[in-house]
Write a protein that holds these residues in place. Sequence first.
Motif, PDB file in Angstrom:
ATOM      1  N   MET A 171       0.830  -1.208   0.000  1.00  0.00           N
ATOM      2  CA  MET A 171       0.000   0.000   0.000  1.00  0.00           C
ATOM      3  C   MET A 171       0.872   1.269   0.000  1.00  0.00           C
ATOM      4  O   MET A 171       0.543   2.262  -0.651  1.00  0.00           O
ATOM      5  N   LEU A 185       2.290   1.705  -3.436  1.00  0.00           N
ATOM      6  CA  LEU A 185       1.178   2.134  -4.294  1.00  0.00           C
ATOM      7  C   LEU A 185       0.881   3.619  -4.084  1.00  0.00           C
ATOM      8  O   LEU A 185       0.680   4.372  -5.047  1.00  0.00           O
ATOM      9  N   ASN A 186       0.876   4.052  -2.824  1.00  0.00           N
ATOM     10  CA  ASN A 186       0.589   5.460  -2.531  1.00  0.00           C
ATOM     11  C   ASN A 186       1.693   6.390  -3.030  1.00  0.00           C
ATOM     12  O   ASN A 186       1.462   7.586  -3.169  1.00  0.00           O
ATOM     13  N   ASN A 195       2.902   5.899  -5.921  1.00  0.00           N
ATOM     14  CA  ASN A 195       2.725   5.808  -7.371  1.00  0.00           C
ATOM     15  C   ASN A 195       3.540   4.727  -8.056  1.00  0.00           C
ATOM     16  O   ASN A 195       3.780   4.801  -9.270  1.00  0.00           O
ATOM     17  N   ALA A 196       3.983   3.719  -7.302  1.00  0.00           N
ATOM     18  CA  ALA A 196       4.490   2.524  -7.965  1.00  0.00           C
ATOM     19  C   ALA A 196       3.306   1.700  -8.454  1.00  0.00           C
ATOM     20  O   ALA A 196       2.197   1.805  -7.920  1.00  0.00           O
ATOM     21  N   ARG A 223      -7.251   2.441  -7.969  1.00  0.00           N
ATOM     22  CA  ARG A 223      -6.772   2.240  -6.582  1.00  0.00           C
ATOM     23  C   ARG A 223      -7.565   3.063  -5.578  1.00  0.00           C
ATOM     24  O   ARG A 223      -7.018   3.561  -4.597  1.00  0.00           O
ATOM     25  N   LYS A 283      -8.524  -0.535  -4.194  1.00  0.00           N
ATOM     26  CA  LYS A 283      -7.772  -1.104  -3.070  1.00  0.00           C
ATOM     27  C   LYS A 283      -8.496  -2.289  -2.424  1.00  0.00           C
ATOM     28  O   LYS A 283      -7.895  -3.352  -2.242  1.00  0.00           O
ATOM     29  N   MET A 339      -7.359  -6.418  -2.300  1.00  0.00           N
ATOM     30  CA  MET A 339      -7.161  -7.191  -1.076  1.00  0.00           C
ATOM     31  C   MET A 339      -8.042  -8.440  -1.067  1.00  0.00           C
ATOM     32  O   MET A 339      -7.632  -9.509  -0.611  1.00  0.00           O
ATOM     33  N   HIS A 391      -2.715   2.074 -12.057  1.00  0.00           N
ATOM     34  CA  HIS A 391      -3.404   3.350 -11.828  1.00  0.00           C
ATOM     35  C   HIS A 391      -2.910   4.366 -12.832  1.00  0.00           C
ATOM     36  O   HIS A 391      -2.144   4.024 -13.754  1.00  0.00           O
ATOM     37  N   ARG A 396      -0.699   6.549 -12.839  1.00  0.00           N
ATOM     38  CA  ARG A 396       0.736   6.766 -12.993  1.00  0.00           C
ATOM     39  C   ARG A 396       1.485   5.515 -13.428  1.00  0.00           C
ATOM     40  O   ARG A 396       2.719   5.500 -13.439  1.00  0.00           O
TER      41      ARG A 396
END
Lengths: 280, 280
Positions: free
Chosen positions: A177, A180-181, A183-184, B167, B173, B177, B190, B192
């Motif tokens: 997470m 992800l946050n 921006n991967a 996401r 998200k 999960m 996403h 990016r």
Amino acid sequence: MKTPLLLDGVEVSNRIKADLAKRVTALNEKGITPSLATILVGEDPSSATYVRMKGNACHKLGMESKKIEMPTETTTEELLATIQQLNEDHTVHGILLQHPVPEQIDERAAFDAIAIEKDVDGVTTLGFAQNAFNFAQYPSCTPAAIMAILDHYDLPIEGKHAVVVGRSPILGKPVSMMLLNRNATVTICHSRTSELEAHVKQADIVVAAVGRPEFIKGEWIKPGAVVLDAGYNKGNVGDCDYDGCAANASAITPVPGGVGPVTISMLLKHTVDAAERLNP
Amino acid sequence: MKTPLLLDGVEVSNRIKADLAKRVTALNEKGITPSLATILVGEDPSSATYVRMKGNACHKLGMESKKIEMPTETTTEELLATIQQLNEDHTVHGILLQHPVPEQIDERAAFDAIAIEKDVDGVTTLGFAQNAFNFAQYPSCTPAAIMAILDHYDLPIEGKHAVVVGRSPILGKPVSMMLLNRNATVTICHSRTSELEAHVKQADIVVAAVGRPEFIKGEWIKPGAVVLDAGYNKGNVGDCDYDGCAANASAITPVPGGVGPVTISMLLKHTVDAAERLNP
């Protein structure tokens, strides 16, 4: 064969602790000593070692560590009562429950009994979600350490493909997470993943969080990838075959001396953060 | 070119509602009418339509819907007070706050004000984490609908590679999960993401949750993949180019008539669940 950049956890950790030392001094001048309560249930020798290391790290920084040891036969209710006392104790700023607890204990209930404002180890259910939604005060320490290492060495995350091997509640899921946050693009693999090797081979960033010694092989690493090994197994080896992975990686954490020391520093940092927030 | 299996959301939804009808009758016999409170803030016409659809779906099943409408200029405090009243109202079993709220409102604070035992829409921070840790009572409705469709058609999840495009906290998200907890290997993409097409092309299961009309192209779909389109854009089109994707997919949800109707049924199901749990 180029030598990869060594992601030196001791250096990152020392940088963090140098900053913390100043903040601890400032708190001391206000009559406050940041205090971490550690709870150890049972007699697991590795757990005892971890708790001792964390306590020592506190003391070296002028912080307090309050050690609570409970017998192996502790019940969930007894543990919850202890946690509740620590929640209410104004001299305690952070609470760490050493994992794993004996099997008769409801570990999730115990973690979730920790007050969110003292959850400096980032183990509560609510803390996980705050982290996943990018507003946690205290993300889980190992994921936070991984992010701190990437940032210390200015390694780019945005737009990169990160492959996380492992999906535990305090490591694989939260680090996924956090990446992800930032921006991967994130792929989460685990024990039931088919073609694990093919997934890892695509990664720009590999996070190994499996808990199996030298599980990730050198030939799985794409040339130039960044490898973060959060494993720590018997015999002082990580989850990655270090020599093999280092041959392909552009940057890699050693084991020991990689993610481990930074994890402890993140715990100290969160405890200092908590002491400041609880004594504004 | 084979015709793909049509994942018929109306059929899945009808199956769920047939079961719910019996449970509502049983509750009625105990003098209980499952009741969903819906809160609509402001005058967004699509939001008003969604709220009306949800209310109608309740009535058709013999459930109650309690409609709360608040003006555009509502403050966060006013909204929180309304939510608090509904939390305390024993005749209300579920609370839905229609998204989006006007921009002066702290939407996260409002979502998180909903009592977890009435969070039938699965929007709270805590509810997200319970879902991520696989013990939520009420997962977010659209992700729950996606899982229900996969299960209704017996489509395998374990060991499959799922690629989720999006996401958001209530869709990308949580569905990631849920797929992970069912032992899929999950990649989260996403806005990016570099090389989005290359990622989607590897997917055994594609979840489109972007909110952009016909964004996912047919040629991105691996032959035989399962395509779940959670998008619903102006002009009644989804996030996938339906004809293009259907040409490659082995199974696909239409828009409309795919994920949407099941999402509403999951909301009804959660409300009935809540009525049963709150009146054991």
